[in-house]
Design a protein around this motif. Structure first.
Motif, PDB file in Angstrom:
ATOM      1  N   THR A  31     -34.741  16.887   6.739  1.00 44.16           N
ATOM      2  CA  THR A  31     -33.518  16.253   6.188  1.00 44.16           C
ATOM      3  C   THR A  31     -34.022  15.943   4.548  1.00 44.16           C
ATOM      4  O   THR A  31     -33.011  15.394   4.083  1.00 44.16           O
ATOM      5  N   THR A  83     -23.414  17.603   4.703  1.00 37.09           N
ATOM      6  CA  THR A  83     -22.676  17.300   5.916  1.00 37.09           C
ATOM      7  C   THR A  83     -21.249  17.212   5.782  1.00 37.09           C
ATOM      8  O   THR A  83     -20.745  16.656   4.810  1.00 37.09           O
ATOM      9  N   GLU A 100     -20.528  21.909  13.669  1.00 36.71           N
ATOM     10  CA  GLU A 100     -21.515  22.837  13.140  1.00 36.71           C
ATOM     11  C   GLU A 100     -21.582  24.387  13.441  1.00 36.71           C
ATOM     12  O   GLU A 100     -21.413  25.034  12.628  1.00 36.71           O
ATOM     13  N   THR A 131     -28.090  10.257  14.525  1.00 42.17           N
ATOM     14  CA  THR A 131     -26.740  10.888  14.000  1.00 42.17           C
ATOM     15  C   THR A 131     -26.063   9.935  13.124  1.00 42.17           C
ATOM     16  O   THR A 131     -25.424  10.265  12.232  1.00 42.17           O
ATOM     17  N   THR A 187     -25.161  11.266   9.111  1.00 42.66           N
ATOM     18  CA  THR A 187     -23.817  11.511   9.022  1.00 42.66           C
ATOM     19  C   THR A 187     -23.070  10.108   8.445  1.00 42.66           C
ATOM     20  O   THR A 187     -23.558   8.881   8.651  1.00 42.66           O
ATOM     21  N   SER A 190     -18.690  12.642  11.594  1.00 43.48           N
ATOM     22  CA  SER A 190     -18.984  14.141  11.779  1.00 43.48           C
ATOM     23  C   SER A 190     -20.505  14.457  11.912  1.00 43.48           C
ATOM     24  O   SER A 190     -21.288  13.842  11.570  1.00 43.48           O
ATOM     25  N   THR A 245     -23.974  19.140  10.297  1.00 44.09           N
ATOM     26  CA  THR A 245     -24.848  19.399   8.892  1.00 44.09           C
ATOM     27  C   THR A 245     -25.331  20.666   8.744  1.00 44.09           C
ATOM     28  O   THR A 245     -26.155  21.113   9.957  1.00 44.09           O
TER      29      THR A 245
END
Length: 492
Positions: free
Chosen positions: A254, A406, A413, A446, A450, A464, A467
């Motif tokens: 991340t 993202t 995805e 999540t 997002t 959404s 990512t």
């Protein structure tokens, strides 16, 4: 609003840059409680005038404090001290304290591979490495080919100790360091020290290889959700874990950097029960493009609860296969009594070469060069995707060797990855790093990774889930431009 007391005198001949002096002064004012949570600091312009220094000096100091979580920057309002629930004075050691003296199917099928793990080897000082190797082999004596110390050669451990203290603030002695051929070996060794079937917690998403290794130990694994500050300590407490594996300086994948307040929460959790430990994987801390590298979590540990892991695979070369682990003293005693019979997995010749490469300054020069190279690629990539703000949120920039995109348009995805592949470009979906675990944890994660976006076709708002990760370390600047050009057409 309380004004920052201007009692510091910046010395040009102190051996430290002006921005470092200012950064350390404000940090200590916050740590000692002289500056309280939510207090506003003077503007950068006011402070630069008061101290008779450049605006850049103040901006750099404030920027570093924001990155480490001591300050929050509020648009059009200024800089404010972060609330930390009184955790700064929980035994955290300051710089210099408790420091001991130390001596297609495969990515290769694609024309452009935005791998987050690839690095650039075109600038590696092969001539220097060959010269060191040749000199060592010419002067090699019989002991060079004998079985060395189980922890690794003392000279290399002393050199690594000095490097870690200077670059990462790690407080340790060479006797605490174990050298091994990659993190895999060190984690296998650690299983012998921690014991069998130890409940362990991991961030989610996380480093997949480490997850698989812990799973092979038959460790009960709790996947703990994250927020914008890193692993959720409240959820960690509920997990029942005895050990937590974290990447506070730059979480993979991340890119989140854990602020000081959350770090103190983690250390407090570890200190609440006997036998609790934090495994800090500091896999690519050297590559930060704004300010200096963030201090390690171990640098703030005064209770001996952090097991520190590092590697030279990204900073030098993957083939080096040299990693190191810093053990707190209670685990060091157990290592000596139960595991010291295990031989070192790195040859003494390789250890000697690496020691000279670091000790004689070649490593530092190479690292400084690679920071410039990667910074150039980083800036180029961000420049190439400028204008994508309507389609993607960009995260994870300013450090490491990858960024995250993202989606804002409600695309999934799989469709993004497939469209890229059809353009002969390999990108990586975040789902590959999300381990299967608790549904509530996954939902929380999540929601944090997002944000709600508006779909033009139905006017509704939804989360959404798409990512994708773009790594740039192993690509040339030309490849970055051409690859992004193809993605623009594929994702339009």
């Amino acid at each position: 609003m309380k004004e920052l007391p201007i009692r510091i005198r910046l010395e040009k001949e102190s051996g430290k840059t002006l921005y470092e002096q200012l950064y350390e002064y404000i940090r200590e004012e916050i740590r000692t409680g002289s500056l309280l949570p939510d207090e506003r600091l003077p503007s950068a312009r006011f402070l630069s005038d008061s101290l008779q220094v450049s605006r850049t000096t103040v901006d750099m100091a404030y920027g570093q404090l924001v990155a480490e979580g001591y300050l929050t920057a509020k648009p059009k309002s200024g800089y404010f001290v972060n609330a930390t629930e009184g955790q700064y004075n929980t035994g955290m050691s300051t710089a210099g304290e408790k420091v001991q003296t130390f001596g297609k199917e495969s990515a290769s099928a694609f024309r452009y591979d935005f791998s987050p793990t690839a690095i650039d080897m075109t600038h590696f000082p092969y001539t220097t490495w060959k010269k060191i190797t040749k000199n060592i082999l010419v002067d090699a004596k019989s002991q060079m080919f004998a079985l060395g110390e189980p922890q690794g050669d003392e000279e290399l451990r002393i050199t690594i100790c000095r490097y870690l203290h200077g670059s990462r603030g790690v407080n340790c002695g060479p006797e605490q360091i174990i050298i091994g051929a990659g993190n895999d070996f060190l984690l296998l060794l650690l299983e012998k020290l921690l014991g069998r079937h130890v409940p362990i917690a991991m961030e989610n998403p996380t480093y997949r290889r480490a997850y698989r290794i812990f799973h092979s130990f038959a460790y009960p694994i709790s996947l703990v959700p994250m927020d914008e500050k890193g692993i959720r300590v409240d959820q960690l407490r509920e997990s029942g874990a005895q050990v937590a594996y974290v990447m506070p300086s730059r979480q993979y994948p991340t890119g989140i950097s854990m602020p000081i307040g959350r770090r103190m929460e983690l250390l407090s959790w570890a200190a609440e029960a006997e036998g609790r430990y934090l495994i800090e994987d500091d896999y690519d801390s050297e590559f930060r493009y704004k300010g200096r590298p963030l201090p390690s979590l171990q640098a703030s540990d005064s209770q001996g609860r952090v097991i520190y892991l590092g590697t030279f695979s990204k900073s030098i070369a993957p083939a080096i296969r040299v990693s190191y682990m810093v053990l707190p003293y209670p685990l060091l005693e157990k290592y000596r009594s139960e595991c010291s019979f295990i031989s070192s997995t790195v040859s003494r010749i390789d250890q000697t070469i690496l020691n000279e490469f670091i000790r004689d300054g070649y490593f530092e020069r190479y690292l400084n060069k690679m920071r410039k190279v990667y910074r150039g690629k980083h800036d180029l990539l961000l420049g190439e995707i400028k204008g994508w703000e309507a389609d993607f949120d960009v995260k994870g920039e300013n450090a490491g060797l990858h960024i995250l995109l993202t989606d804002k348009r409600g695309r999934d995805e799989e469709s993004l990855v497939r469209a890229a592949a059809e353009a002969d470009v390999k990108v990586y979906g975040m789902s590959a790093f999300r381990m299967m675990g608790d549904a509530q944890a996954e939902a929380t994660l999540t929601a944090k990774l997002t944000k709600e976006v508006k779909r033009p076709e139905d006017g509704q708002r939804k989360n959404s889930l798409a990512t994708v990760i773009l790594g740039y370390g192993g690509l040339s600047e030309t490849e970055i431009r051409e690859g992004i050009g193809r993605l623009k057409k594929a994702w339009r």
